[in-house]
Design an enzyme around this catalytic site. Sequence first.
Site, PDB file in Angstrom:
ATOM      1  N   ASN A 127       0.997  -1.912  -0.146  1.00 34.75           N
ATOM      2  CA  ASN A 127       0.328  -0.410  -0.057  1.00 34.75           C
ATOM      3  C   ASN A 127       0.779   1.071  -0.112  1.00 34.75           C
ATOM      4  O   ASN A 127       0.393   1.973  -0.736  1.00 34.75           O
ATOM      5  CB  ASN A 127      -0.812   0.097   1.268  1.00 34.75           C
ATOM      6  N   ARG A 167      -0.175  -6.039  15.039  1.00 38.87           N
ATOM      7  CA  ARG A 167      -1.601  -6.889  14.481  1.00 38.87           C
ATOM      8  C   ARG A 167      -1.661  -7.836  15.873  1.00 38.87           C
ATOM      9  O   ARG A 167      -0.758  -9.036  16.103  1.00 38.87           O
ATOM     10  CB  ARG A 167      -1.091  -7.748  13.665  1.00 38.87           C
ATOM     11  N   LYS A 194       1.056   8.830  15.946  1.00 43.94           N
ATOM     12  CA  LYS A 194       0.194   9.095  15.075  1.00 43.94           C
ATOM     13  C   LYS A 194      -1.779   8.823  16.269  1.00 43.94           C
ATOM     14  O   LYS A 194      -2.164   7.251  16.289  1.00 43.94           O
ATOM     15  CB  LYS A 194      -0.205   8.253  14.181  1.00 43.94           C
ATOM     16  N   ALA A 243      -7.501  11.027  15.103  1.00 48.25           N
ATOM     17  CA  ALA A 243      -8.086  12.177  14.431  1.00 48.25           C
ATOM     18  C   ALA A 243      -7.791  12.809  15.584  1.00 48.25           C
ATOM     19  O   ALA A 243      -8.054  14.246  14.902  1.00 48.25           O
ATOM     20  CB  ALA A 243      -9.575  11.541  14.855  1.00 48.25           C
ATOM     21  N   ALA A 251      -0.620  14.118  15.391  1.00 50.65           N
ATOM     22  CA  ALA A 251       0.575  13.845  15.727  1.00 50.65           C
ATOM     23  C   ALA A 251       0.918  14.510  15.457  1.00 50.65           C
ATOM     24  O   ALA A 251       1.306  15.484  15.417  1.00 50.65           O
ATOM     25  CB  ALA A 251       0.634  13.605  13.369  1.00 50.65           C
ATOM     26  N   GLY A 295      -6.442   1.498   6.262  1.00 49.97           N
ATOM     27  CA  GLY A 295      -5.652   1.881   6.256  1.00 49.97           C
ATOM     28  C   GLY A 295      -4.986   3.159   5.543  1.00 49.97           C
ATOM     29  O   GLY A 295      -4.887   3.541   5.234  1.00 49.97           O
ATOM     30  N   ALA A 296      -5.211   3.961   6.444  1.00 54.43           N
ATOM     31  CA  ALA A 296      -5.338   4.992   7.311  1.00 54.43           C
ATOM     32  C   ALA A 296      -3.623   5.360   7.312  1.00 54.43           C
ATOM     33  O   ALA A 296      -2.793   5.964   7.077  1.00 54.43           O
ATOM     34  CB  ALA A 296      -6.104   5.965   7.864  1.00 54.43           C
ATOM     35  N   ASP A 323      -1.181   3.008   6.777  1.00 57.08           N
ATOM     36  CA  ASP A 323      -0.326   2.954   5.264  1.00 57.08           C
ATOM     37  C   ASP A 323      -0.423   4.518   4.827  1.00 57.08           C
ATOM     38  O   ASP A 323       0.798   4.478   4.515  1.00 57.08           O
ATOM     39  CB  ASP A 323      -1.115   1.985   4.442  1.00 57.08           C
TER      40      ASP A 323
END
Length: 355
Positions: free
Chosen positions: A54, A192, A246, A249, A252, A276-277, A279
Amino acid sequence: MRSPAEQHLGSVACLGEALVLLPALPDEADTRSPATDAPVGPPVAGTLAGAEANVAAALAAMGVPASWIGRLGADWLGDLLYADLKRHGVDVSAVQRDPDRPTGSYAKLVERDEHGEPSTRVRYRRASSAASAMGPELLDEPHVDAVLSRATVIHTSGINPALSASCAQLMRALLHRAREWDAQICFDVNWREQLWPGGDPSTVVELAGLADTVLVGADEAIRVFGTDDPTSLRAMLPGPELLIVKDGARRAVAVARDGTVVEEPALSVEVVEPVGAGDAFAAGFLAGRVRGEETRRCLRRGHLSAAVVLTVTGDSAAADLAGVQHLLNATPAEWAAAIVTASGVTTRTPDGADR
């Protein structure tokens, strides 16, 4: 064709696992012909996925020379990924094909939780995959060495050491040998839980400490390091040049080795799917780094890339950033007022309305 300025960009080599995102997982027999054991045509549509793949696709979409290094099976899933990476403009000269092991895949179902927020359930098929068979010897393959030798940054993640013992050995070898290629290592923690049955994060902590840049989400930082406080995390990871936390919302935060702190608030986003945010943020941040930009602007690139991906259903960060690029130069007030949606950018007025 890249502009004269972009022709002097550094390149990023992304090493790790690529997966095919499918609408549903097929039977094992669907990936190979039972009569000849040869690859068969795709019975369903699939798309590119996997953290480092990605990032590579997103970087290429942003005009940054990007390579992906890894192993795919000699099956239709591998053919799909190989073609998709090329279509995104990613260099695949260091990709290996495994005639005996399959390409990993997964399927996901997007639902709404009790608060009406989008939630994603995921089912993987990656055990004994071609990627899981990678080991330290991969680094000595001529095509792999050539790609690493011309890379400015090598990007990888904490997913890889969880795939197998040989993949963990590969990660240690990569981080210890990075100086051979005169490249900076960017390590995304990417914890993960389902990949670590024993729940021991010590391997990921070890690898993060060897990197030059570390990316970590605040939620996973609590699980892996026991805290999400940037200053405390910096004390636990004194080696890396830069630590990026990070915080979803909210913001960072970048903490340099000398203690310098740079914080940039996240953009407001109308979220379509919350996958996906991470990556995408990594790709945006690295796109700024290889351009030699200051840390704050790199953080903004990360936020912009992540925001765009949150407004689509795919995992890939190769979404169109053209509609939001102007926000890189926004004032703090303009940045705070912006709302990224699937159709572009709207602006929140002082009374809270959108226009």
